[in-house]
Scaffold this active site. Structure first.
Site, PDB file in Angstrom:
ATOM      1  N   HIS A   9      -7.433 -32.278  -0.485  1.00  0.00           N
ATOM      2  CA  HIS A   9      -7.473 -33.053  -1.734  1.00  0.00           C
ATOM      3  C   HIS A   9      -6.027 -33.212  -2.204  1.00  0.00           C
ATOM      4  O   HIS A   9      -5.526 -32.430  -3.030  1.00  0.00           O
ATOM      5  CB  HIS A   9      -8.309 -32.350  -2.804  1.00  0.00           C
ATOM      6  CG  HIS A   9      -8.127 -32.980  -4.153  1.00  0.00           C
ATOM      7  ND1 HIS A   9      -8.558 -34.255  -4.431  1.00  0.00           N
ATOM      8  CD2 HIS A   9      -7.511 -32.547  -5.282  1.00  0.00           C
ATOM      9  CE1 HIS A   9      -8.227 -34.567  -5.674  1.00  0.00           C
ATOM     10  NE2 HIS A   9      -7.571 -33.553  -6.211  1.00  0.00           N
ATOM     11  N   ASP A  32     -12.402 -38.146  -4.532  1.00  0.00           N
ATOM     12  CA  ASP A  32     -11.703 -39.025  -3.584  1.00  0.00           C
ATOM     13  C   ASP A  32     -12.712 -39.956  -2.892  1.00  0.00           C
ATOM     14  O   ASP A  32     -12.446 -41.131  -2.672  1.00  0.00           O
ATOM     15  CB  ASP A  32     -10.947 -38.172  -2.562  1.00  0.00           C
ATOM     16  CG  ASP A  32     -10.126 -37.098  -3.270  1.00  0.00           C
ATOM     17  OD1 ASP A  32      -9.338 -37.466  -4.147  1.00  0.00           O
ATOM     18  OD2 ASP A  32     -10.333 -35.908  -2.990  1.00  0.00           O
TER      19      ASP A  32
HETATM   20  P1  NAX Z   1      -6.876 -28.016 -18.242  1.00  0.00           P
HETATM   21  O1  NAX Z   1      -5.493 -27.444 -18.250  1.00  0.00           O
HETATM   22  O2  NAX Z   1      -7.306 -28.952 -19.310  1.00  0.00           O
HETATM   23  O3  NAX Z   1      -7.916 -26.805 -18.238  1.00  0.00           O
HETATM   24  C1  NAX Z   1      -7.784 -25.690 -17.434  1.00  0.00           C
HETATM   25  C2  NAX Z   1      -8.402 -24.523 -18.171  1.00  0.00           C
HETATM   26  O4  NAX Z   1      -8.413 -23.409 -17.285  1.00  0.00           O
HETATM   27  C3  NAX Z   1      -7.620 -24.102 -19.414  1.00  0.00           C
HETATM   28  O5  NAX Z   1      -8.487 -24.102 -20.528  1.00  0.00           O
HETATM   29  C4  NAX Z   1      -7.108 -22.713 -19.059  1.00  0.00           C
HETATM   30  O6  NAX Z   1      -7.060 -21.844 -20.183  1.00  0.00           O
HETATM   31  C5  NAX Z   1      -8.167 -22.261 -18.051  1.00  0.00           C
HETATM   32  N1  NAX Z   1      -7.747 -21.192 -17.152  1.00  0.00           N
HETATM   33  C6  NAX Z   1      -6.531 -20.960 -16.620  1.00  0.00           C
HETATM   34  N2  NAX Z   1      -6.541 -19.841 -15.882  1.00  0.00           N
HETATM   35  C7  NAX Z   1      -7.799 -19.359 -15.927  1.00  0.00           C
HETATM   36  C8  NAX Z   1      -8.430 -18.214 -15.383  1.00  0.00           C
HETATM   37  N3  NAX Z   1      -7.766 -17.348 -14.618  1.00  0.00           N
HETATM   38  N4  NAX Z   1      -9.755 -18.033 -15.635  1.00  0.00           N
HETATM   39  C9  NAX Z   1     -10.424 -18.876 -16.422  1.00  0.00           C
HETATM   40  N5  NAX Z   1      -9.875 -19.971 -16.985  1.00  0.00           N
HETATM   41  C10 NAX Z   1      -8.577 -20.205 -16.739  1.00  0.00           C
HETATM   42  O7  NAX Z   1      -7.060 -28.641 -16.801  1.00  0.00           O
HETATM   43  P2  NAX Z   1      -8.172 -29.665 -16.269  1.00  0.00           P
HETATM   44  O8  NAX Z   1      -7.687 -31.056 -16.520  1.00  0.00           O
HETATM   45  O9  NAX Z   1      -9.502 -29.277 -16.788  1.00  0.00           O
HETATM   46  O10 NAX Z   1      -8.055 -29.433 -14.696  1.00  0.00           O
HETATM   47  C11 NAX Z   1      -8.439 -28.209 -14.107  1.00  0.00           C
HETATM   48  C12 NAX Z   1      -8.022 -28.156 -12.640  1.00  0.00           C
HETATM   49  O11 NAX Z   1      -8.664 -29.191 -11.909  1.00  0.00           O
HETATM   50  C13 NAX Z   1      -6.521 -28.338 -12.401  1.00  0.00           C
HETATM   51  O12 NAX Z   1      -6.108 -27.392 -11.432  1.00  0.00           O
HETATM   52  C14 NAX Z   1      -6.458 -29.730 -11.806  1.00  0.00           C
HETATM   53  O13 NAX Z   1      -5.323 -29.889 -10.998  1.00  0.00           O
HETATM   54  C15 NAX Z   1      -7.730 -29.778 -11.026  1.00  0.00           C
HETATM   55  N6  NAX Z   1      -8.237 -31.098 -10.616  1.00  0.00           N
HETATM   56  C16 NAX Z   1      -8.855 -31.192  -9.415  1.00  0.00           C
HETATM   57  C17 NAX Z   1      -9.429 -32.356  -8.963  1.00  0.00           C
HETATM   58  C18 NAX Z   1     -10.138 -32.411  -7.645  1.00  0.00           C
HETATM   59  O14 NAX Z   1     -10.582 -33.519  -7.280  1.00  0.00           O
HETATM   60  N7  NAX Z   1     -10.276 -31.331  -6.877  1.00  0.00           N
HETATM   61  C19 NAX Z   1      -9.327 -33.600  -9.762  1.00  0.00           C
HETATM   62  C20 NAX Z   1      -9.042 -33.366 -11.198  1.00  0.00           C
HETATM   63  C21 NAX Z   1      -8.091 -32.247 -11.499  1.00  0.00           C
HETATM   64  O15 NAX Z   1      -6.773 -32.711 -11.370  1.00  0.00           O
END
Ligand code: NAX
Length: 327
Positions: free
Chosen positions: A189, A161
Site C-alpha cells: 500500500h 487502492d
Molecule cells: P489520525 O492521526 O487522525 O488518527 C490516528 C489515531 O491513532 C490518533 O487518535 C492517535 O491518538 C491514535 N493512536 C496513535 N498511537 C496509538 C496506539 N498505540 N494505540 C491506539 N491508538 C493510537 O490518523 P488517521 O487519518 O485516522 O489515519 C490512521 C492511519 O491510517 C495512519 O497511519 C494513516 O497513514 C493510515 N492510512 C492508511 C490507509 C490504507 O489504505 N491502508 C489509507 C488512509 C490512511 O492514510
C-alpha cells in the site's frame, strides 16, 4: 438475534475512526442482523481519550439498535480482550523531516506490542485488519509476534487502492463503475502498488480490449492510483479518511462474505513472485466467513512482472529496516 461480536478499533478517536465507527454500529460491516460491542482503544494521551469520550457520546446519540456496548480504553490488554475482529488503525503520522525508516521503526513498535497482546487476549477466532501505515509491514510485524493465531488471520488493507482503481477505469471507459470487475492490487500500500488492469474486465471484456490506450494504462492509470493519497492531501489538506473508512468496511465485509473476490494484503507465501515472508496485496476469494484463499494462476506479462518486482523490493527493504522488531 445473533449474539454480539466484539470489534476492537485502535486509533478510534482519529479521522478514520470518526468515519468508521458509525458504519460498524449501523451494520454496514457485519450485516443488519449482527449486533456488535465496540472496544475503542486510543493512545494514553488525555486529549485523545477526551475526544474518544465525545465520539462515544455521539454513538450513544445515534441509538443504533445493533450497538450493544462500548469499552473506552488506553490499555490494549483491555481493548483487545475477547475481540473477534481487531481493526488496527492507530499509528503515528509521519512528521516533518522524519525519515521513512524512523516511521517504520516507531510504528513497528506499536504493532509489536499489539501483535503480542492480541495473540494472548483476543478471541480464539480473532481476525486482524491493519490500516495504520506502513500497513503491510506493520501487519507482518504484528503477525510475527503471534504464536497462537495463524499468520493468515492477519491482513492489511489495499481495498482503498482497489476502489480507486475501479473508479479510474470506469471513468476512462465512460461506463458505470459496476461494469468494472476483477481489478486487483498487488504488493505494497504505497505508490509502488500494482493495479493489475490486464486481468480486470469491463462489461465482461478484458480492460485492454476496451481501453486500448496501453500507454495510459501503464502510465497515468497506475500513477493516479498509486499517488491518489498524496493528491487528496494536496487538495483537502488532510489525508483520506472517509474513503479509507469505507474501504475498511468493504475489506471486512468481503472477508465475511463467502464467494467475495477482492484484494487483500496477506502473507505472500511466495505467490506471484513475491518474497515468501512479506505481506503483499493479492486477489483472494473468501471461502467461509473470515477465511479466504489466494486466487492463483493469473499469468503476468513482462510489464506486470516488472511492477511486481518493484513493489516486492520495497516490501523486502521495509522488512530489512525492522528486522529487530520481528518475533
Ligand atoms: P489520525 O492521526 O487522525 O488518527 C490516528 C489515531 O491513532 C490518533 O487518535 C492517535 O491518538 C491514535 N493512536 C496513535 N498511537 C496509538 C496506539 N498505540 N494505540 C491506539 N491508538 C493510537 O490518523 P488517521 O487519518 O485516522 O489515519 C490512521 C492511519 O491510517 C495512519 O497511519 C494513516 O497513514 C493510515 N492510512 C492508511 C490507509 C490504507 O489504505 N491502508 C489509507 C488512509 C490512511 O492514510
Amino acid at each position: 438475534m445473533k449474539s454480539p461480536i466484539r470489534v476492537a478499533v485502535t486509533g478510534a478517536a482519529g479521522q478514520i475512526g470518526y468515519s468508521l465507527l458509525f458504519r460498524i454500529a449501523s451494520g454496514a460491516m457485519f450485516g443488519p442482523d449482527q449486533p456488535v460491542i465496540l472496544q475503542l482503544i486510543e493512545a494514553p494521551i488525555e486529549k485523545a481519550m477526551k475526544a474518544l469520550e465525545g465520539v462515544s457520546m455521539e454513538l450513544d446519540d445515534c441509538a443504533f439498535p445493533l450497538l450493544k456496548g462500548m469499552v473506552l480504553t488506553d490499555n490494549a490488554s483491555v481493548g483487545f480482550k475477547d475481540a473477534n475482529w481487531c481493526l488496527l488503525i492507530g499509528a503515528k503520522p509521519r512528521g516533518p523531516g522524519m525519515e521513512r525508516a524512523d516511521l517504520l521503526k516507531d510504528n513497528g513498535k506499536i504493532f509489536t506490542t499489539q501483535g503480542q497482546i492480541i495473540d494472548s487476549v483476543a478471541a480464539t477466532d480473532a481476525r486482524v485488519a491493519v490500516v495504520g501505515n506502513p500497513a503491510n509491514t506493520n501487519c507482518m510485524i504484528a503477525a510475527s509476534h503471534a504464536k497462537r493465531l495463524p499468520a493468515e488471520r492477519f491482513t492489511a488493507m489495499v481495498r482503498l487502492d482497489q476502489n480507486r482503481a475501479q473508479t479510474q477505469l470506469a471513468k476512462k471507459a465512460g461506463v458505470d463503475l459496476t461494469a468494472v470487475q476483477n481489478i486487483f492490487i498487488y504488493g505494497n500500500h504505497s505508490p509502488t502498488m500494482f493495479p493489475s488492469f490486464a486481468h480486470a474486465t469491463i462489461s465482461g471484456k478484458p480492460v485492454p480490449a476496451v481501453i486500448t490506450d496501453s500507454a495510459w494504462l501503464q502510465g497515468p492509470f497506475c500513477e493516479t492510483v498509486g499517488k491518489r493519497g498524496a493528491a487528496i492531501i494536496a487538495a483537502r489538506g488532510a489525508s483520506s479518511a472517509a474513503s479509507a473508512a469505507n474501504a475498511l468496511v468493504d475489506h471486512v465485509r468481503s472477508l465475511v462474505t463467502p464467494g467475495a473476490i477482492h484484494s487483500v494484503a496477506v502473507k505472500s507465501n511466495g505467490l506471484y513472485g513475491f518474497d515468501a515472508n512479506v505481506w503483499a496485496g493479492m486477489p483472494v476469494r473468501t471461502t467461509t466467513p473470515g477465511s479466504y484463499e489466494v486466487i492463483t494462476g493469473y499469468a503476468m506479462d513482462d510489464f506486470a512482472k516488472s511492477k511486481i518486482a518493484a513493489t516486492n523490493k520495497e516490501l523486502v527493504d521495509e522488512r530489512a529496516m525492522v528486522t529487530e522488531l520481528l518475533g
